[in-house]
Motif scaffolding. Structure first.
Motif, PDB file in Angstrom:
ATOM      1  N   GLY A  39     -11.423  12.914  26.138  1.00  0.00           N
ATOM      2  CA  GLY A  39     -10.002  13.247  26.652  1.00  0.00           C
ATOM      3  C   GLY A  39      -9.146  11.959  26.209  1.00  0.00           C
ATOM      4  O   GLY A  39      -9.588  11.015  25.653  1.00  0.00           O
ATOM      5  N   ALA A  40      -8.101  11.885  27.096  1.00  0.00           N
ATOM      6  CA  ALA A  40      -7.162  10.780  27.094  1.00  0.00           C
ATOM      7  C   ALA A  40      -7.897   9.515  27.397  1.00  0.00           C
ATOM      8  O   ALA A  40      -7.525   8.233  27.073  1.00  0.00           O
ATOM      9  CB  ALA A  40      -6.071  11.155  27.770  1.00  0.00           C
ATOM     10  N   THR A  41      -8.636   9.615  28.501  1.00  0.00           N
ATOM     11  CA  THR A  41      -9.237   8.390  28.952  1.00  0.00           C
ATOM     12  C   THR A  41     -10.648   8.169  28.502  1.00  0.00           C
ATOM     13  O   THR A  41     -11.582   8.916  28.517  1.00  0.00           O
ATOM     14  CB  THR A  41      -9.343   8.755  30.634  1.00  0.00           C
ATOM     15  N   PRO A  42     -10.951   6.851  27.726  1.00  0.00           N
ATOM     16  CA  PRO A  42     -12.026   6.815  26.948  1.00  0.00           C
ATOM     17  C   PRO A  42     -13.326   6.153  27.957  1.00  0.00           C
ATOM     18  O   PRO A  42     -13.572   5.195  27.962  1.00  0.00           O
ATOM     19  CB  PRO A  42     -11.749   5.617  26.043  1.00  0.00           C
ATOM     20  N   THR A  43     -13.788   7.072  28.860  1.00  0.00           N
ATOM     21  CA  THR A  43     -14.667   6.848  29.612  1.00  0.00           C
ATOM     22  C   THR A  43     -15.869   6.754  28.831  1.00  0.00           C
ATOM     23  O   THR A  43     -16.185   7.424  27.799  1.00  0.00           O
ATOM     24  CB  THR A  43     -14.934   7.977  30.548  1.00  0.00           C
ATOM     25  N   THR A  44     -16.957   5.739  29.349  1.00  0.00           N
ATOM     26  CA  THR A  44     -18.447   5.641  28.494  1.00  0.00           C
ATOM     27  C   THR A  44     -19.236   5.852  29.333  1.00  0.00           C
ATOM     28  O   THR A  44     -19.177   5.365  30.597  1.00  0.00           O
ATOM     29  CB  THR A  44     -18.320   4.379  27.578  1.00  0.00           C
ATOM     30  N   VAL A  45     -20.554   6.129  29.025  1.00  0.00           N
ATOM     31  CA  VAL A  45     -21.529   6.308  29.802  1.00  0.00           C
ATOM     32  C   VAL A  45     -22.779   5.542  28.947  1.00  0.00           C
ATOM     33  O   VAL A  45     -22.973   5.871  27.634  1.00  0.00           O
ATOM     34  CB  VAL A  45     -22.179   7.656  30.296  1.00  0.00           C
TER      35      VAL A  45
END
Ligand code: MN
Length: 128
Positions: free
Chosen positions: A31-37
């Motif tokens: 999505g718009a927020t580049p979250t990483t795991v």
């Protein structure tokens, strides 16, 4: 559906970590927020340098025993199942306990500001 084998494991860079650390990227936000795991594995005694996240970071300890410290606060113990949230802009470090491996999932977004390595004196305040 995307089904793939994970990306290759990489060594945590010496500018960001002390000791032997291995990084496995698991997921990236779409999505718009580049979250990483990422799955991060620390050898005994290995730890991050001091750092602060632009956006709060969640850590989920999947294995072993570790240590975490927020600047100005005591070093505290981590064990499998623990969840730690570092607030935006909160200077901290995380790593393995002296005689244990530690693995955690790191759920992160935004930039990271990196500082000094954690000295043995700082690290030695640990619970073992
Ligand atoms: Mn962190």
């Amino acid at each position: 559906m995307e089904h793939r084998f994970k990306d290759q494991t990489s060594r945590g860079p010496a500018t960001w970590f002390s000791g032997e650390v291995w990084l496995d990227p698991v997921a990236q936000g779409h999505g718009a927020t580049p979250t990483t795991v990422a799955l991060v594995r620390f050898a005994p005694g290995a730890r991050t340098a001091w750092h602060a996240h632009e956006v709060a970071q969640t850590l989920y300890v999947t294995e072993g025993a570790g240590l975490v410290q927020s600047r100005g606060e005591p070093v505290t113990a981590l064990r499998a199942g623990d969840v730690v949230v570092a607030s935006a802009g909160e200077w901290h470090w995380h790593g393995a306990a002296p005689n244990h491996l530690m693995s955690h999932l790191a759920i992160s977004e935004g930039r990271v500001e990196w500082g000094e390595h954690v000295t043995d004196a700082e690290y030695g305040g640990g619970s073992e």
